[in-house]
Design a protein around this motif. Sequence first.
Motif, mmCIF file in Angstrom:
data_model
loop_
_atom_site.group_PDB
_atom_site.id
_atom_site.type_symbol
_atom_site.label_atom_id
_atom_site.label_comp_id
_atom_site.label_asym_id
_atom_site.label_seq_id
_atom_site.Cartn_x
_atom_site.Cartn_y
_atom_site.Cartn_z
ATOM 1 N N LEU A 97 1.398 -1.201 -0.183
ATOM 2 C CA LEU A 97 -0.415 0.065 0.099
ATOM 3 C C LEU A 97 1.304 1.193 -0.362
ATOM 4 O O LEU A 97 1.964 0.913 0.668
ATOM 5 C CB LEU A 97 -1.132 -0.250 0.987
ATOM 6 C CG LEU A 97 -2.028 -1.148 1.285
ATOM 7 C CD1 LEU A 97 -2.832 -1.191 2.708
ATOM 8 C CD2 LEU A 97 -2.786 -1.324 0.177
ATOM 9 N N THR A 98 0.150 2.411 -0.445
ATOM 10 C CA THR A 98 0.896 3.499 -0.759
ATOM 11 C C THR A 98 -0.122 4.675 -0.134
ATOM 12 O O THR A 98 -0.614 5.065 -0.731
ATOM 13 C CB THR A 98 1.404 3.914 -2.587
ATOM 14 O OG1 THR A 98 0.552 3.384 -2.762
ATOM 15 C CG2 THR A 98 2.291 3.170 -2.735
ATOM 16 N N GLY A 131 -8.020 2.560 9.847
ATOM 17 C CA GLY A 131 -8.939 3.141 8.608
ATOM 18 C C GLY A 131 -7.971 3.772 7.354
ATOM 19 O O GLY A 131 -6.729 4.322 7.743
ATOM 20 N N ILE A 132 -8.596 3.625 6.622
ATOM 21 C CA ILE A 132 -7.708 4.399 5.151
ATOM 22 C C ILE A 132 -8.984 4.841 4.531
ATOM 23 O O ILE A 132 -9.630 4.909 3.811
ATOM 24 C CB ILE A 132 -7.503 3.268 3.944
ATOM 25 C CG1 ILE A 132 -7.137 1.914 4.070
ATOM 26 C CG2 ILE A 132 -7.158 3.888 2.428
ATOM 27 C CD1 ILE A 132 -6.559 1.240 4.065
ATOM 28 N N ALA A 133 -8.917 5.969 4.280
ATOM 29 C CA ALA A 133 -9.491 7.422 3.712
ATOM 30 C C ALA A 133 -9.762 7.985 2.456
ATOM 31 O O ALA A 133 -7.863 8.096 1.681
ATOM 32 C CB ALA A 133 -9.273 8.691 4.601
ATOM 33 N N LEU A 174 -4.478 8.361 4.981
ATOM 34 C CA LEU A 174 -5.243 9.101 3.264
ATOM 35 C C LEU A 174 -4.671 8.213 1.716
ATOM 36 O O LEU A 174 -3.323 7.668 2.095
ATOM 37 C CB LEU A 174 -4.427 10.495 2.836
ATOM 38 C CG LEU A 174 -4.743 11.393 4.144
ATOM 39 C CD1 LEU A 174 -4.377 12.561 3.535
ATOM 40 C CD2 LEU A 174 -6.652 11.331 3.982
ATOM 41 N N ASP A 175 -5.554 7.628 1.309
ATOM 42 C CA ASP A 175 -5.021 7.263 0.049
ATOM 43 C C ASP A 175 -5.721 8.231 -0.995
ATOM 44 O O ASP A 175 -6.890 8.215 -1.376
ATOM 45 C CB ASP A 175 -5.599 5.815 -0.333
ATOM 46 C CG ASP A 175 -6.165 4.836 -1.258
ATOM 47 O OD1 ASP A 175 -5.113 5.198 -2.082
ATOM 48 O OD2 ASP A 175 -6.383 4.150 -1.722
ATOM 49 N N SER A 210 -4.302 2.355 -2.948
ATOM 50 C CA SER A 210 -4.011 1.045 -2.518
ATOM 51 C C SER A 210 -5.060 0.827 -2.550
ATOM 52 O O SER A 210 -5.401 -0.459 -2.225
ATOM 53 C CB SER A 210 -3.776 2.592 -1.259
ATOM 54 O OG SER A 210 -2.583 2.096 -0.916
ATOM 55 N N ALA A 211 -6.902 1.339 -3.007
ATOM 56 C CA ALA A 211 -8.175 0.483 -2.952
ATOM 57 C C ALA A 211 -7.901 -0.104 -3.840
ATOM 58 O O ALA A 211 -8.563 -1.221 -3.753
ATOM 59 C CB ALA A 211 -9.225 1.900 -2.612
ATOM 60 N N GLN A 212 -7.543 0.580 -4.875
ATOM 61 C CA GLN A 212 -7.432 -0.449 -6.056
ATOM 62 C C GLN A 212 -6.281 -1.493 -6.412
ATOM 63 O O GLN A 212 -7.061 -2.601 -6.098
ATOM 64 C CB GLN A 212 -6.741 0.044 -7.460
ATOM 65 C CG GLN A 212 -6.766 -0.228 -8.794
ATOM 66 C CD GLN A 212 -6.420 0.349 -10.165
ATOM 67 O OE1 GLN A 212 -5.518 1.169 -9.568
ATOM 68 N NE2 GLN A 212 -6.865 -0.030 -11.473
#
Length: 170
Positions: free
Chosen positions: A38-39, A89-91, A115-116, A121-123
């Motif tokens: 993840l980035t 959490g990932i915003a 934060l993404d 990262s979500a992808q």
Amino acid sequence: MTRAIRLLAVLGILALLTVLGLRWYQARPAAPEPMPALTLAVLDGRAGFDPAAIEGPYLINVWGSWCPYCQMEHPVLMALQAEGIAIYGIAFRDTAAAANASLDRLGDPYAGVMLDVDGRSAQALGIAGTPETLVVGADGQILARWSGPLTASVLRNRIYPALERGAGQD
């Protein structure tokens, strides 16, 4: 007239089979998936996290301050935090100001939040939309995922069982 009744019966049966198939698909335990790289960016003023450094099972909740469904599920996240469940959490595609304002207003259930900004990262996680919650086991594998707001039924049938499986992976 008889032909119309037969057609309606067939359509009704197809609709029922579709609903049952979707329920089965959502209820089946997922095969463990490796955690991708993840980035993520640090959310100013909040604790961050590194998935590789987290011990034990935990949840990753992908959310956005702009997401009404995320706001609906927020009390559930606060209750999970009160139970001692680790949530990170990932915003998703959010700004630091908006994410911080949302957490200040609603409460911060996260042991760490990042934060993404660009959605990469979500992808990589295969996130379809927000909110989405992943259960990660002690071995770092993604054990379960839920798209949509968390509810009591989802917790009972998906999240808690996956956390129990994840705890036994030491």
